[in-house]
Scaffold this motif. Structure first.
Motif, PDB file in Angstrom:
ATOM      1  N   GLU A 236      65.623  43.199  22.592  1.00  0.00           N
ATOM      2  CA  GLU A 236      65.838  42.243  21.507  1.00  0.00           C
ATOM      3  C   GLU A 236      64.508  41.720  20.965  1.00  0.00           C
ATOM      4  OE1 GLU A 236      68.701  41.713  20.148  1.00  0.00           O
ATOM      5  OE2 GLU A 236      69.706  43.015  21.595  1.00  0.00           O
ATOM      6  N   LYS A 237      63.555  41.472  21.865  1.00  0.00           N
ATOM      7  CA  LYS A 237      62.273  40.917  21.436  1.00  0.00           C
ATOM      8  C   LYS A 237      61.430  41.920  20.662  1.00  0.00           C
ATOM      9  CE  LYS A 237      61.756  37.395  25.024  1.00  0.00           C
ATOM     10  NZ  LYS A 237      60.929  36.911  26.165  1.00  0.00           N
ATOM     11  N   ILE A 238      61.566  43.190  21.008  1.00  0.00           N
ATOM     12  CA  ILE A 238      60.680  44.177  20.382  1.00  0.00           C
ATOM     13  C   ILE A 238      61.279  44.806  19.131  1.00  0.00           C
ATOM     14  CG2 ILE A 238      59.603  44.711  22.586  1.00  0.00           C
ATOM     15  CD1 ILE A 238      61.146  47.316  22.665  1.00  0.00           C
ATOM     16  N   THR A 239      62.463  44.397  18.740  1.00  0.00           N
ATOM     17  CA  THR A 239      63.089  45.010  17.558  1.00  0.00           C
ATOM     18  C   THR A 239      63.431  43.994  16.467  1.00  0.00           C
ATOM     19  OG1 THR A 239      65.248  44.876  18.673  1.00  0.00           O
ATOM     20  CG2 THR A 239      64.053  46.955  18.834  1.00  0.00           C
ATOM     21  N   GLY A 240      63.006  42.752  16.648  1.00  0.00           N
ATOM     22  CA  GLY A 240      63.338  41.724  15.663  1.00  0.00           C
ATOM     23  C   GLY A 240      62.783  42.015  14.289  1.00  0.00           C
ATOM     24  N   TYR A 241      61.655  42.720  14.232  1.00  0.00           N
ATOM     25  CA  TYR A 241      61.015  42.995  12.941  1.00  0.00           C
ATOM     26  C   TYR A 241      61.749  44.072  12.139  1.00  0.00           C
ATOM     27  CZ  TYR A 241      59.064  47.182  15.201  1.00  0.00           C
ATOM     28  OH  TYR A 241      58.911  48.383  15.854  1.00  0.00           O
TER      29      TYR A 241
ATOM     30  N   GLN B 292      60.644  53.126  23.359  1.00  0.00           N
ATOM     31  CA  GLN B 292      60.344  51.716  23.603  1.00  0.00           C
ATOM     32  C   GLN B 292      58.891  51.403  23.239  1.00  0.00           C
ATOM     33  OE1 GLN B 292      61.761  49.753  27.289  1.00  0.00           O
ATOM     34  NE2 GLN B 292      62.852  51.656  27.686  1.00  0.00           N
ATOM     35  N   LEU B 293      57.988  52.324  23.576  1.00  0.00           N
ATOM     36  CA  LEU B 293      56.582  52.131  23.227  1.00  0.00           C
ATOM     37  C   LEU B 293      56.402  52.089  21.715  1.00  0.00           C
ATOM     38  CD1 LEU B 293      53.613  51.894  23.880  1.00  0.00           C
ATOM     39  CD2 LEU B 293      53.520  54.356  24.203  1.00  0.00           C
ATOM     40  N   VAL B 294      57.087  52.955  21.004  1.00  0.00           N
ATOM     41  CA  VAL B 294      57.013  52.961  19.541  1.00  0.00           C
ATOM     42  C   VAL B 294      57.479  51.616  18.977  1.00  0.00           C
ATOM     43  CG1 VAL B 294      57.954  53.985  17.445  1.00  0.00           C
ATOM     44  CG2 VAL B 294      57.319  55.447  19.362  1.00  0.00           C
ATOM     45  N   LEU B 295      58.623  51.142  19.464  1.00  0.00           N
ATOM     46  CA  LEU B 295      59.177  49.887  18.954  1.00  0.00           C
ATOM     47  C   LEU B 295      58.296  48.701  19.343  1.00  0.00           C
ATOM     48  CD1 LEU B 295      62.969  50.508  19.691  1.00  0.00           C
ATOM     49  CD2 LEU B 295      61.719  50.851  17.550  1.00  0.00           C
ATOM     50  N   GLN B 296      57.744  48.749  20.563  1.00  0.00           N
ATOM     51  CA  GLN B 296      56.830  47.693  21.010  1.00  0.00           C
ATOM     52  C   GLN B 296      55.589  47.653  20.136  1.00  0.00           C
ATOM     53  OE1 GLN B 296      57.093  45.578  24.079  1.00  0.00           O
ATOM     54  NE2 GLN B 296      55.568  44.515  22.847  1.00  0.00           N
ATOM     55  N   ALA B 297      55.075  48.825  19.781  1.00  0.00           N
ATOM     56  CA  ALA B 297      53.888  48.890  18.933  1.00  0.00           C
ATOM     57  C   ALA B 297      54.131  48.184  17.609  1.00  0.00           C
ATOM     58  CB  ALA B 297      53.491  50.348  18.701  1.00  0.00           C
ATOM     59  N   GLY B 298      55.308  48.424  17.041  1.00  0.00           N
ATOM     60  CA  GLY B 298      55.634  47.770  15.776  1.00  0.00           C
ATOM     61  C   GLY B 298      55.719  46.259  15.913  1.00  0.00           C
ATOM     62  N   SER B 299      56.258  45.791  17.048  1.00  0.00           N
ATOM     63  CA  SER B 299      56.443  44.344  17.226  1.00  0.00           C
ATOM     64  C   SER B 299      55.119  43.622  17.476  1.00  0.00           C
ATOM     65  CB  SER B 299      57.399  44.068  18.393  1.00  0.00           C
ATOM     66  OG  SER B 299      56.803  44.385  19.632  1.00  0.00           O
ATOM     67  N   GLN B 300      54.123  44.319  18.056  1.00  0.00           N
ATOM     68  CA  GLN B 300      52.838  43.696  18.364  1.00  0.00           C
ATOM     69  C   GLN B 300      51.756  44.032  17.339  1.00  0.00           C
ATOM     70  OE1 GLN B 300      51.440  44.236  22.363  1.00  0.00           O
ATOM     71  NE2 GLN B 300      53.386  43.705  23.296  1.00  0.00           N
ATOM     72  N   ALA B 301      52.112  44.766  16.308  1.00  0.00           N
ATOM     73  CA  ALA B 301      51.111  45.265  15.368  1.00  0.00           C
ATOM     74  C   ALA B 301      50.363  44.135  14.665  1.00  0.00           C
ATOM     75  CB  ALA B 301      51.790  46.161  14.334  1.00  0.00           C
ATOM     76  N   GLU B 302      49.043  44.237  14.726  1.00  0.00           N
ATOM     77  CA  GLU B 302      48.192  43.381  13.915  1.00  0.00           C
ATOM     78  C   GLU B 302      47.386  44.234  12.935  1.00  0.00           C
ATOM     79  OE1 GLU B 302      45.836  41.078  16.586  1.00  0.00           O
ATOM     80  OE2 GLU B 302      47.568  39.979  17.398  1.00  0.00           O
ATOM     81  N   GLY B 303      47.312  45.547  13.266  1.00  0.00           N
ATOM     82  CA  GLY B 303      46.619  46.489  12.391  1.00  0.00           C
ATOM     83  C   GLY B 303      45.451  47.148  13.088  1.00  0.00           C
ATOM     84  N   GLY B 304      45.512  48.493  13.201  1.00  0.00           N
ATOM     85  CA  GLY B 304      44.402  49.243  13.754  1.00  0.00           C
ATOM     86  C   GLY B 304      44.487  49.535  15.234  1.00  0.00           C
TER      87      GLY B 304
END
Length: 614
Positions: free
Chosen positions: A272-277, A486-498
């Motif tokens: 739930e936390k990693i897919t809110g975006y 899960q890693l892909v989705l986590q990456a999107g949720s933590q993305a700041e860029g680069g």
């Protein structure tokens, strides 16, 4: 047959209940008057019995008393039974009071007690009768369950529910000393795992089911080896998570697969936390027909995206994943697009039409030996295809772009690895001047993905062998498809860029060991039933993979198993000049030299041969 049997059981219960409802008031009168039969009271009660029975049966039906499986009655069923009896008797009492029907007030109370007792006994006898019939059916396999815990108890209930089951449960084994010589769900705990061999012989066990969904890979490996040594068929129960999400049924026990034998604990993230975006957003997935792309589509279909665009150039794979998803998630809005990411005009029209806010870029050429022979195609697809999609994400103001990369991009020895590292440089360069957040995820080898080693080994085993391994010392990092996504989705949720994200995947696994494990899991003996043949390293392959270069280093993230590589982008002008060279040439030598210029750690046999020739 089961439907007919259920219908007959309901009729039996209704008839039994009707008799109890009719007899209970008469017995109540006899108890009230100490065995005497007063004419007046008996006459009144007899006149009331028809409507009392009808009211009680109606309440029971509304309360769902005839839709419950009493063979598995639990406390909640007992509470419901008490509620149904109490409600029916209360309604009858109200009618008696409102109609001024003469009746001693103790009779309704006695009737309630007798009805409750009679109904309760009838349900108990019904359960005992089913147990008796189930227990003594013939022509059954003797089944032993490893794991005397919640999963084992659930498995027993599932097997007993199916009257047509062909198994006879002989008991459990469990290593917990506190459970020794005890019973679970009515069946004995016969000993520990290491005592399996004599237990299997004594009980003539045909089949063993491992019911420990939470066990780690090392534990499952040990248990499986012990079970296989007995000669019995071995299966494993699906995990509780899979059952809750409807992916597997409790009774759908499966053969052990290599995913159960990762030499580390599977990584779990808070979904739930990693897919809110993603919720409420338009999501584009390139390579949606592939192993990773299709699993991304499956996972985010549970989130509630506004639209999901499934893009790929293989019409069959896109058709198949679209059919699967629309069947599983009819409420989700999907669009299918057949397109090649190297066709910028076509991709531009796709972005203009859908305006995706989140982009998962999974499309790529990934077969190392094939790309060694065709570096121009690897560059065209992995580098410029990625650049097309990334540029369009930037130009159309997408919020997040996630690139799927590989551990082969680290100190690459192959064209495929070098082009994937170049793709990482592409998105890093665009990220420096874009409002879109561009991030990369690096995978190890994904178990079960198309073209990976496991499906190849399984095919070779099915054909009787031999199993081909390139080198006895070759090692690889492995992860499951769900972990990768899960890693892909986590990456999107933590993305700041680069950023470049990667998993802590434990220790690398020898391919030789994996081949031997898989042979054993098919009930065969490596070197005896199935031979292993070593074929030598293929062009571009190396003995071991890395997740980071020595210069990169890594920092921790919000999740203890996920790290972020510290990567410095190349000079922008130098990068553009290299891109221009790659774009204008199909010459193999020029391509390899340009890749080497961009990625100094790139080393390969082909490059060495070029240097010697010069």
């Amino acid at each position: 047959m089961n439907i007919l049997q259920n219908y007959h059981d309901k009729i039996k219960l209704i008839l039994i209940d009707a008799i109890v409802f009719a007899v209970a008031p008469i017995l109540a009168v006899l108890l009230r008057f100490e065995g005497k039969m007063p004419t007046k009271e008996i006459t009144i009660v007899q006149g009331c019995i028809p409507w009392m029975v009808l009211i009680s049966l109606a309440i029971f039906y509304i309360y769902g008393m005839y839709h419950r499986i009493w063979h598995y009655a639990r406390m909640r069923d007992l509470v419901a039974l008490i509620g149904a009896v109490s409600l029916s008797q209360m309604l009858i009492f109200i009618i008696i009071v409102m109609t001024d029907t003469y009746m001693p007030r103790s009779i309704p109370i006695l009737t309630w007690i007798l009805t409750l007792g009679g109904i309760g006994v009838s349900r108990l006898m019904f359960k005992i009768n089913i147990d008796f019939v189930t227990e003594y059916k013939g022509d059954r396999q003797n089944l032993l369950i490893v794991g005397a815990g919640d999963a084992g108890a659930m498995l027993v209930r599932e097997l007993e529910q199916n009257n047509a089951a062909t198994t006879n449960i002989v008991g459990f084994v469990d290593d917990d000393e506190k459970k020794r010589n005890g019973r679970l769900a009515g069946f004995p705990i016969l000993g520990a795992v290491d005592e399996l061999a004599p237990i299997v012989r004594a009980k003539a066990v045909d089949k063993i089911v491992i019911a420990i969904p939470s066990a780690d890979g090392e534990t499952i490996r040990h248990i499986d080896n012990v079970c296989r040594s007995t000669g019995a068929q071995v299966c494993i129960m699906p995990g509780i998570y899979s059952m809750v999400n409807g992916e597997l049924d409790m009774g759908e026990m499966r053969e052990i697969s290599l995913e159960d034998l990762l030499r580390r604990d599977p990584i779990q993230l808070d979904f739930e936390k990693i897919t809110g975006y993603i919720a409420g957003k338009t999501v584009l997935i390139t390579g949606a027909g592939g192993s990773i792309g299709s699993e991304i589509a499956r996972q985010i279909s549970r989130v509630g995206a506004k639209e999901i665009i499934l893009l790929g150039r293989g019409e069959n794979s896109i058709y198949e994943i679209h059919q699967e998803l629309t069947r599983r998630h009819p409420e989700q809005n999907y669009h299918t697009v057949i397109a090649n990411i190297t066709d910028k005009d076509r991709m531009s029209r796709v972005f203009h039409r859908f305006q995706p806010q989140v982009v998962f870029h999974a499309a790529a050429h990934k077969h190392v030996p094939l790309m060694e022979l065709q570096p121009d195609e690897a560059v065209r697809n992995n580098v410029f295809g990625t650049k097309n999609v990334a540029d369009l994400a930037d130009q159309n103001h997408a919020e997040i772009f996630v690139l799927i990369s590989t551990d082969k991009a680290v100190n690459p020895t192959s064209v495929m690895g070098a082009t994937k590292r170049t793709a990482e440089l592409v998105v890093q360069e665009i990220n420096q001047h874009s409002g879109t957040k561009f991030v990369t995820v690096r995978f190890g080898n994904v178990l079960g993905s198309r073209g990976s080693v496991v499906p190849l080994f399984e095919k070779q085993i099915a054909q009787g062998g031999p199993v081909t391994v390139t080198h006895r010392d070759m090692t690889r990092y492995f992860m499951t498809i769900p972990e990768a996504v899960q890693l892909v989705l986590q990456a999107g949720s933590q993305a700041e860029g680069g950023e470049v994200f990667l998993f802590d995947m434990g220790k690398p696994v020898r391919i030789k060991d994996m081949a031997e494990d898989l042979i054993r899991l098919h009930g065969l003996v490596p070197g005896k039933d199935i031979n292993i043949v070593y074929t030598g390293l293929r062009p571009g392959e190396k003995l071991y993979e890395e997740l980071l270069t020595s210069e990169e280093g890594a920092t921790s993230t919000k999740h203890k198993k996920i790290f972020k590589a510290q990567i410095q982008p190349l000079d922008e002008d130098d990068l553009k000049e290299s891109f221009n060279i790659l774009k204008e040439t199909t010459d193999k030598a020029v391509i390899l030299k340009t890749l080497k210029h961009m990625i100094p750690t790139y080393k390969s046999k082909q490059l060495d041969e070029l240097e010697i020739a010069e």
